[in-house]
Enzyme design. Structure first.
Site, PDB file in Angstrom:
ATOM      1  N   CYS A 141     -36.139  51.380  -7.270  1.00  0.00           N
ATOM      2  CA  CYS A 141     -35.252  51.293  -8.429  1.00  0.00           C
ATOM      3  C   CYS A 141     -35.777  50.235  -9.383  1.00  0.00           C
ATOM      4  CB  CYS A 141     -33.842  50.955  -8.004  1.00  0.00           C
ATOM      5  SG  CYS A 141     -33.140  52.166  -6.912  1.00  0.00           S
ATOM      6  N   VAL A 142     -37.011  50.388  -9.816  1.00  0.00           N
ATOM      7  CA  VAL A 142     -37.557  49.408 -10.751  1.00  0.00           C
ATOM      8  C   VAL A 142     -38.190  50.134 -11.935  1.00  0.00           C
ATOM      9  CG1 VAL A 142     -37.953  47.577  -9.115  1.00  0.00           C
ATOM     10  CG2 VAL A 142     -39.690  49.326  -9.441  1.00  0.00           C
TER      11      VAL A 142
END
Lengths: 132, 538, 111, 329
Positions: free
Chosen positions: C110-111
């Site tokens: 989740c970056v």
């Protein structure tokens, strides 16, 4: 089977509804209604003849009555010329019911059977008949 | 890498489908729409089938000899396991209500991105092998064989669905394309057909507990770096603990909050809040990830990756679990976690140690969403808040798909925002709450190589933000999801420049007046507070 | 699998040109990668690359920009410890470009 | 293509019945054998399909939540769109089944100058509700042909249906609504490019079939005025399991009956099963009470997951160096 009882219950209700006509009628003999025409007035007629032919009346009597109503009530025309040229007074009570004075045995027989509910008698007074 | 068209070019979308029937039109792989195929090392790391080098764009996918058999056996097995799947294969009437509800259809105009058609891609195969009419009537019944072209098409479109469930809201039978996509991806995974961006986090998560592969000492050092920043900003030194046994609460958040901006500011917000409350909580370095890319891979993988949550809660002997701001983490927790790994008799029904509120609606899962926790604190007046510190922000709130349609958490974050900000405006009603639009990058699609797809998929979301940006001057898009925080940033830069992205607890951290803090001159982002700057310039 | 040829050796890289194995890296290789992008590596570039490699050695992940900026500020002074400075050095973004030259993999999730 | 094929199929079915009666005098076949076979196929097929679905479990509780969850006491829960009780879920299902709640939400997206707008779009909802309600009403009215005496609710519905009191036999509004609604649903498939693109023969066929059924029904009642007493003789014969063929029923009736039989027999093998399926939809019929009650997956099996011990074994030294507590020193 999962959620079995809920689904089975649903299916039982479904089947109960869907097959209702079957189990509520099973084994019952079907009696075809025969409208009676043995009223005193008809019996006295020499020629047993309605305003139109039997076949026509069977299929179209509702239409005819509807037209009669419109003709008499809306246009004030009380004369009906039949297909054979004969003239009749347009009147449910005085023309039709004069002969067919047995509403229960004539009109209602089929109407009840077929589940038809004409609204003739919302306005007209049904002929008095001997109570059963 | 594919060149990204300009927003102007991209917003010209043709929704008219071609004349040629879809059945006979193989998928055309467009650059910028698909993700790289997974590397063998990731599959090997978690014992998943068919690890090998492969490229989706090439004609040889190096499938096992009997791939059709594997695919169809997997299909049959899942029909038996999931009523949702079997039912959704059967009952669609193709009314088309779902068509223009999908952000990918709205953003691409590709008819195969209509949820109904995305599902029909798989349904056509289902009919051919699993229904009498399909077996008898073949094409007439809309059936088709599983060929390599069909497989390619399934792959291409299974990874153009973010499993956001928006279509399911409008479907008269509640057909959920997410369920279909999830299972389609499971079948593809039987053949080793995942994307690199999904499988990398899965492999990392198995080994280290988090998607990024942060090792325990790395987690600690990152959090300590945040502690430094907090001290610089507030003058308060906080002391988080790691893997501490006997803490009352285990706090779990997505690892995106530990690593990527602006997630890290959200994380600082959490820690400042917990410090201010004197909360007896601990981090777990193993369960330092609530997110679960396994969900985008297979049920079994998701279950494996979720194991650590309760296992760590049990090992650390905590009473209950507090979960951070994350979308699919909360869908997994709400809809799968306890079914997989319950019962949770070693935990207690959560009680807020500050307000005494018993969260009895989570008496079985025993996990509380931080938005619920904080909303309860605010309702009871337990926080000293100075919302004017957020006055330089005009905030709108993006409901994340998973928490919206897989849980229903709408009011809690809004209650918080209204109390920590003075300027809060909603986006148009058809784009929020249960009708919210996906960021376009969920379900493991937030890679770099499919940027055009992401910008297109996020178009409806961005479009609504643009609307409030224009009308109310919105400059901050708040949300409660780590993928949102990572994905909305480039989306805003592309479509609505000038709008920043933040987690709700970053806003809380900014507004929170802590006992003994120094006068704040910067935001959590270490940017000067505009009012302070203005005063200094006078 | 894509590869990179350099001084008679073949290096496995991923689709975007990141080395698959960070340990086969060498300084000349980094120079070559930069050269292919039309970039000459200065001492300032090397400072960043060395920091990245040291960090990776210790933590098995490339640092996030925030930490990179902070550390550069600590060692090289606040005038260099800002994102702007790093973007001047690495126009395609310090996280992406510098990590690639340093032979480090790109972070995922989740970056 | 799909449309033309389906249209031709229905025409062929009509011709088949016409020829069967007119040329081959197969009254018994079309009046008794086919209807019985059709009803049996319908009932057994329907039950089979439902039971088939029931053999697949619902491993996870996955309602699509369309409103505020039950949480803190002061937060107003949407008890229907996000039910936490069986009652709420039941109400949700009732709204779904009888009022097409989800379809009511329908919107239409429009792109203008690079901006998306969403307008309320209730036509599909209205059209399909009109279609289904009139279909149901008409079926219910037809009970007058299957019950003797005719129960009063049937009369009542017919009276309502004929409230316009136009003509004789009284014009019943649902027949026309069904025909118009079916035509509307068909026109959608012809005229909206996206809907045309997704439509299969299986979507056109039932529509043409129902249009044909409604048309023949209207023809019989208002134009050809077939002898309803004879028809009832036949239908009563069927339901009382004393089948008989009365004389002189017009061929149109046999066509009508044959088309209905086809519809019934086709039903369980088609998308029409959405009628039963909607009740089983896990995104609608479950309450969102996961956090209160654990949902059990009957095929839940243990998986090999990485344990803390394995994790610590790999990272013990690093953890110790970083001052993170470990289980084994």
């Amino acid at each position: 089977m999962y959620n079995g009882w809920k689904i089975l219950l649903g299916l039982i209700i479904f089947l109960a509804v869907a097959t209702f006509p079957f189990y509520s009628n099973i084994g019952k003999a079907t009696v075809k209604p025969e409208p009676k025409i043995d009223t005193p007035v008809i019996n006295e007629l020499k020629e047993k003849k309605c305003v139109e032919s039997k076949e026509f009346m069977k299929a179209e009597h509702m239409q005819l009555l509807n037209d009669w109503r419109d003709s008499a009530v809306r246009d004030g025309n009380r004369i009906y010329v039949a297909q054979d040229g004969e003239k009749y007074t347009i009147s449910l009570q005085n023309t039709c019911m004069k002969c067919h004075s047995n509403k229960k045995e004539f009109c209602d027989k089929c109407h009840n059977y077929a589940g038809a509910k004409p609204y003739c008698w919302d306005c007209h007074i049904a002929p008095k008949e001997a109570k059963k | 890498m594919a060149k990204l068209p300009t927003p102007d070019e991209l917003s010209k979308i043709n929704y008219k489908p071609p004349e040629k029937r879809w059945v006979n039109t193989p998928a055309e792989f467009k650059d910028g729409f698909w993700c790289f195929g997974t590397r063998p090392k990731y599959l090997q790391a978690v014992d998943m089938p068919n690890p090998r080098e492969w490229k989706p764009i090439e004609d040889d996918w190096k499938l096992p000899e009997n791939w059709k058999e594997i695919f169809l056996e997997g299909f049959a097995e899942r029909l038996k396991k999931y009523r949702s799947f079997r039912l959704f294969m059967d009952i669609c009437v193709r009314c088309g209500a779902c068509a223009d509800k999908c952000h990918f259809f709205l953003g691409t105009g590709d008819p195969k991105n209509m949820p109904v058609l995305r599902a029909e891609l798989l349904r056509s195969v289902y009919r051919n092998y699993f229904t009498t009419s399909g077996k008898l009537l073949g094409k007439l019944a809309g059936a088709r064989e599983i060929t390599f072209d069909v497989l390619r098409e399934l792959w291409y479109y299974a990874f153009q669905c973010t499993e956001c469930r928006r279509c399911s809201v409008f479907c008269p039978y509640g057909i959920d394309t997410a369920e279909i996509t999830i299972i389609c991806r499971e079948l593809l995974n039987l053949l080793g057909l995942n994307t690199d961006w999904t499988m990398g986090p899965v492999a990392n998560c198995y080994r280290t507990g988090n998607h990024l592969g942060l090792e325990p000492h790395t987690i600690k050092s990152i959090i300590e770096s945040m502690v430094e920043d907090i001290e610089t900003i507030t003058g308060i030194k906080i002391e988080p603990t790691f893997n501490r046994k006997g803490a009352e609460i285990l706090f779990i958040t997505p690892s995106g909050d530990l690593f990527g901006d602006p997630g890290t500011y959200t994380c600082m917000g959490y820690m400042m809040l917990f410090h201010e409350l004197g909360l007896n909580y601990t981090w777990s370095t193993l369960a330092a990830e609530g997110g679960n890319f396994g969900l985008f891979t297979s049920n079994e993988m998701a279950k494996k990756l979720a194991y650590k949550i309760y296992a760590e809660a049990k090992r650390l002997k905590v009473k209950w679990i507090l979960g951070g701001e994350c979308g699919h983490m909360w869908r997994v927790w709400n809809q799968y976690l306890e079914t997989w790994h319950g019962p949770t008799d070693f935990l207690e029904t959560p009680v807020s140690p500050i307000t005494g509120t018993k969260f009895d609606y989570t008496s079985s899962l025993k996990a509380v969403h931080i938005a619920e926790f904080t909303a309860d604190l605010i309702k009871h007046g337990k926080l000293n808040l100075n919302p004017s510190r957020n006055d330089y922000l005009k905030v709108t709130f993006h409901d994340s798909c998973n928490t919206a349609r897989g849980m229903g958490i709408f009011e809690e974050p809004r209650h918080i925002i209204r109390n920590v900000c003075n300027h809060f405006y909603e986006m148009p009603e058809n784009t929020i709450r249960e009708q919210t639009f996906c960021c376009g990058s969920g379900s493991g699609l937030n890679a770099g190589e499919n940027m055009e797809l992401r910008m297109r998929g996020g178009f409806p979301r961005a479009n609504a933000v643009k609307h409030v940006h224009k009308h109310y001057g919105i400059n901050m898009l708040a949300n409660i999801c780590a993928i949102d925080r990572a994905a909305l940033k480039p989306l805003m830069d592309y479509w609505v420049p000038g709008v920043e992205v933040c987690g709700v607890h970053e806003l809380v951290g900014n507004a929170l007046v802590m006992k003994g803090e120094k006068e704040r001159t910067t935001t959590l982002r270490s940017e000067p507070l505009p009012e302070k700057e203005a005063k200094e310039n006078v | 699998m894509p590869t990179l040829e350099f001084e008679g050796k073949t290096y496995d890289v991923d689709e975007e040109g990141y080395l698959n194995d960070w340990q086969v890296w060498s300084e000349p290789l980094a120079g070559q990668m930069a050269k292919l992008d039309g970039l000459e590596l200065s001492d300032a570039h090397w400072d960043v690359i060395r920091f990245l490699r040291d960090y990776f050695q210790k933590y098995q992940i490339a640092p996030m920009i925030k930490i990179l900026v902070k550390e550069i500020a600590k060692t090289m002074g606040p005038e260099k410890g800002n994102t702007k400075y790093l973007y001047e050095l690495y126009p395609a973004g310090p996280a992406k470009q510098a990590c690639r030259y340093a032979g480090l993999p790109k972070p995922t999730g989740c970056v | 293509m799909g449309a033309l094929f389906s249209f031709v199929m229905v025409i062929l079915l009509v011709l088949l019945a016409y020829a069967g009666i007119k040329a081959a005098n197969l009254q018994i076949f079309f009046g008794v054998v086919i209807p019985y076979a059709a009803i049996l196929t319908f009932l057994l097929g329907f039950v089979y399909r439902m039971l088939k679905w029931s053999t697949s479990p619902v491993p996870f509780r996955i309602p699509t939540t369309c409103g505020q969850q039950k949480s803190l006491p002061w937060v107003k829960q949407n008890k229907i769109e996000n039910p936490s009780t069986a009652l709420g879920a039941t109400v949700r299902m009732i709204l779904e089944v009888f009022l097409f709640r989800s379809l009511f939400r329908n919107t239409k997206a429009e792109l203008r100058d690079g901006r998306l707008g969403y307008g309320s779009s209730k036509w599909l909802w209205l059209g399909s509700l009109a279609f289904h309600v009139s279909f149901f009403t008409i079926s219910f009215r037809h009970l007058r042909l299957f019950l003797q005496p005719v129960p009063s609710p049937v009369h009542f519905v017919e009276t309502l249906d004929g409230f316009l009191q136009i003509g004789a036999p009284t014009f019943l509004i649902t027949g026309s609504i069904l025909l118009l609604a079916a035509l509307f649903l068909l026109l959608r498939r012809f005229l909206l490019p996206t809907i045309r693109y997704i439509s299969l023969p299986a979507d056109y066929f039932p529509l043409f079939l129902i249009i044909a059924i409604a048309s023949t029904g209207i023809l019989m009642r208002y134009f050809l005025k077939i002898d309803v007493v004879s028809v009832k003789e036949l239908t009563m014969g069927l339901v009382s399991l004393n089948p008989m063929i009365p004389e002189k029923i017009d061929v149109i009736f046999y066509i009508h009956l044959f088309l209905i039989s086809v519809l019934l027999a086709y039903f369980p093998f088609s998308k029409l099963m959405h009628m039963g399926g909607v009740f089983l939809s896990p995104t609608r019929n479950l309450s969102n009470n996961n956090r209160m009650v654990r949902h059990i997956n009957p095929w839940n099996y243990p998986v090999k997951a990485r344990t803390y011990e394995e994790y610590e074994d790999e990272f013990r030294e690093k953890m110790k160096n970083a001052g993170i507590p470990v289980e084994k020193e």
